[in-house]
Design an enzyme around this catalytic site. Structure first.
Site, PDB file in Angstrom:
ATOM      1  CG  ASP A   1      46.644  32.684  39.855  1.00  0.00           C
ATOM      2  OD1 ASP A   1      47.532  33.337  39.283  1.00  0.00           O
ATOM      3  OD2 ASP A   1      46.302  31.542  39.504  1.00  0.00           O
TER       4      ASP A   1
ATOM      5  CG  ASP B   1      45.748  37.983  38.963  1.00  0.00           C
ATOM      6  OD1 ASP B   1      46.293  38.882  38.318  1.00  0.00           O
ATOM      7  OD2 ASP B   1      46.153  36.798  38.974  1.00  0.00           O
TER       8      ASP B   1
ATOM      9  CD  GLU C   1      47.829  42.918  37.223  1.00  0.00           C
ATOM     10  OE1 GLU C   1      49.020  43.174  37.458  1.00  0.00           O
ATOM     11  OE2 GLU C   1      47.435  41.798  36.827  1.00  0.00           O
TER      12      GLU C   1
END
Length: 349
Positions: free
Chosen positions: A337, A169, A254
């Protein structure tokens, strides 16, 4: 060579603009290459013959690629090159590299149209067997010279047999958060801002064309280069650590819309400082070397809002100020997170 390639790119960028404006038609590499041959026969531009012809053609190919990227909406419209900005030229073939001494730290590069070999200091050990594909000479804004050598090797690509997935992340408070719980933060660059503003102000006050302005420009360029080197050093060390210490088959991140996120004026400055695109590009090629697959998951997946234990989606976690939250369904306490990184790994699995 730097000046000639800059002139050729600027000349044909201006030519393309004029043709489109007057005749309403596009131009491309093949038309430019024919015109370049005629241009070198003119007495006014005969000095272009002093430069390697393939190097000038590479400049045209770079301009052609810039136009293609613009029409694919991957980049802005090509801009004219300035003499004081970063300069480059590429030599595609007929290159020889000679490295002398036992330590293999110094050597010479021989390229067409140069009477003598260019003395170089070798920063990285070259493989035992390699074929030079091309070399690119670069001159930075701080008047430093570098050469990048692209080589082809019969190297063996390692393949990871692991089926595990590592989720990553990307954030602002912590730049990189792994699904294993590790967090990496980029060095604080805010301490450089005050002096950076002062150097910009100093440059704006100097008279154009003066020696003082050139000195001020160099001071500013060196300071910007220092900040850039700190970021790049951190990115290389962190990505190397991630791919070498985690024995996984896949790394999942992502697929962020970074360009869209930069429209948020409250976070744009902090997002830009993180250099996420550079980080993912570097991570991608280092993972590929080790046979690790880099997976980019759906950007609309609610990784931060979803409980990684029971799958409950908590809409309240949309607010960025919430760093820790408790799942109303199963009661698990989550670090925002780390939970997002675990969800990314599970989604990719």
């Amino acid at each position: 060579h730097f000046g000639a390639t800059r002139f050729v790119l600027n000349f044909f960028l201006n030519y393309s603009n004029l043709v489109y404006e007057k005749l309403n038609r596009p131009t491309g590499y093949h038309e430019w290459a024919k015109l370049l041959t005629r241009l070198k026969k003119c007495q006014k531009y005969s000095w272009l013959k002093e430069v390697n012809s393939q190097t000038l053609q590479q400049s045209l190919k770079d301009l052609d690629n810039a136009f293609k990227k613009f029409f694919r909406k991957q980049a802005k419209y090509p801009r004219f090159k300035k003499k004081k900005s970063r300069q480059t030229f590429r030599v595609p073939q007929h290159i020889q590299l000679y490295i002398k001494g036992d330590n293999k730290k110094y050597g010479y590069i021989f390229v067409p149209k140069f009477r003598e070999g260019i003395r170089v200091r070798v920063h990285r050990n070259l493989p035992e067997q390699f074929v030079i594909k091309n070399v690119t000479f670069k001159k930075t804004t701080t008047n430093k010279y570098y050469v990048s050598i692209v080589v082809e090797t019969p190297g063996i690509l390692l393949r990871s047999n692991s089926t595990e997935v590592l989720g990553i992340d990307l954030g602002i408070k912590h730049s990189v958060i792994l699904s294993t719980g590790q967090k990496y933060s980029m060095p604080d660059l805010s301490k450089f801002e005050k002096r950076l503003k002062r150097l910009y102000r100093s440059l704006s006050k100097k008279q154009k064309g003066s020696r003082n302005r050139e000195d001020a420009r160099l001071r500013l360029a060196r300071y910007i280069e220092k900040i850039s080197n700190i970021k790049e050093d951190w990115i290389h060390k962190t990505t190397h650590k991630i791919v070498s210490e985690n024995q996984v088959g896949k790394i999942a991140v992502e697929n962020l819309n970074i360009k869209g996120m930069l429209r948020n004026h409250g976070l744009a400055k902090h997002i830009q400082q993180q250099s996420w695109y550079k980080f993912m590009t570097t991570l991608g090629y280092k993972a590929k070397r080790l046979g690790i697959e880099l997976v980019k998951i759906d950007r609309f997946f609610a990784s931060s809002q979803t409980c990684s234990i029971c799958g409950y989606k908590n809409e309240e976690v949309k607010k960025l100020r919430i760093r820790k939250w408790t799942c109303p369904n199963c009661g698990t306490v989550h670090d925002r997170d780390i939970n997002a990184a675990v969800n990314i790994a599970q989604y990719a699995q």
